[in-house]
Design a protein around this motif. Structure first.
Motif, PDB file in Angstrom:
ATOM      1  N   UNK A   8      -5.664  68.910  26.853  1.00 18.78           N
ATOM      2  CA  UNK A   8      -5.425  69.647  25.616  1.00 18.78           C
ATOM      3  C   UNK A   8      -6.298  69.072  24.519  1.00 18.78           C
ATOM      4  N   UNK A   9      -7.061  69.933  23.888  1.00 20.67           N
ATOM      5  CA  UNK A   9      -7.801  69.555  22.700  1.00 20.67           C
ATOM      6  C   UNK A   9      -6.870  69.810  21.518  1.00 20.67           C
ATOM      7  N   UNK A  10      -6.393  68.748  20.904  1.00 25.43           N
ATOM      8  CA  UNK A  10      -5.386  68.845  19.844  1.00 25.43           C
ATOM      9  C   UNK A  10      -5.944  69.572  18.621  1.00 25.43           C
ATOM     10  N   UNK A  11      -5.059  70.023  17.734  1.00 23.48           N
ATOM     11  CA  UNK A  11      -5.527  70.678  16.511  1.00 23.48           C
ATOM     12  C   UNK A  11      -6.430  69.757  15.688  1.00 23.48           C
ATOM     13  N   UNK A  12      -7.368  70.373  14.991  1.00 25.00           N
ATOM     14  CA  UNK A  12      -8.329  69.612  14.190  1.00 25.00           C
ATOM     15  C   UNK A  12      -7.649  68.945  12.998  1.00 25.00           C
ATOM     16  N   UNK A  13      -8.249  67.852  12.549  1.00 30.88           N
ATOM     17  CA  UNK A  13      -7.736  67.142  11.366  1.00 30.88           C
ATOM     18  C   UNK A  13      -7.907  68.036  10.137  1.00 30.88           C
ATOM     19  N   UNK A  14      -7.108  67.934   9.304  1.00 35.29           N
ATOM     20  CA  UNK A  14      -5.861  67.255   9.049  1.00 35.29           C
ATOM     21  C   UNK A  14      -4.736  68.085   9.624  1.00 35.29           C
ATOM     22  N   UNK A  15      -4.002  67.529  10.593  1.00 31.70           N
ATOM     23  CA  UNK A  15      -2.876  68.218  11.210  1.00 31.70           C
ATOM     24  C   UNK A  15      -1.858  67.189  11.700  1.00 31.70           C
ATOM     25  N   UNK A  16      -0.643  67.652  11.921  1.00 30.05           N
ATOM     26  CA  UNK A  16       0.415  66.745  12.359  1.00 30.05           C
ATOM     27  C   UNK A  16       1.558  67.524  12.993  1.00 30.05           C
ATOM     28  N   UNK A  17       2.317  66.836  13.824  1.00 32.03           N
ATOM     29  CA  UNK A  17       3.613  67.322  14.287  1.00 32.03           C
ATOM     30  C   UNK A  17       4.564  66.160  14.064  1.00 32.03           C
TER      31      UNK A  17
END
Length: 81
Positions: free
Chosen positions: A57-66
Motif C-alpha cells: 500500500x502506498x499510503x496517502x501523501x503528506x500531510x495526512x494522518x489516521x
C-alpha cells in the motif's frame, strides 16, 4: 560456521528484506498493536507499506494522518518517505 550455515543465514536474510518500488529497503515494523499514523514529511511524499500477506500500500501523501484504529499487526515493514 561452515559453508552450509553461511548459505542458510544468507537465504534467511533475503527472505526478510523486502525491496520497494524506489529500490530502497523497508524498515521492519516491530509492534503488533492498534494505534495511529501521522505522515508529517515533506508535502506530497508517500510511505510504502508491505503486509505479511505480501500485498502493498502506498499510503496517502503528506500531510495526512489516521488518529485511531490502525491495526499494525498485519504490517511487515515500511519504506519511509
Amino acid at each position: 560456521m561452515n559453508a552450509d550455515d553461511s548459505r542458510a543465514r544468507s537465504s534467511q536474510a533475503k527472505t526478510h528484506a523486502v525491496a520497494t518500488p524506489s529500490n530502497g529497503w523497508a524498515r521492519p515494523i516491530p509492534w503488533f498493536t492498534v494505534g495511529s499514523w501521522d505522515n508529517n514529511q515533506t508535502a506530497g511524499t508517500r510511505p510504502f507499506l508491505t503486509f505479511t500477506n505480501g500485498s502493498t500500500w502506498s499510503m496517502p501523501a503528506a500531510r495526512s494522518a489516521q488518529t485511531t484504529n490502525v491495526d499494525w499487526a498485519p504490517v511487515r515493514n515500511i519504506l519511509p518517505c
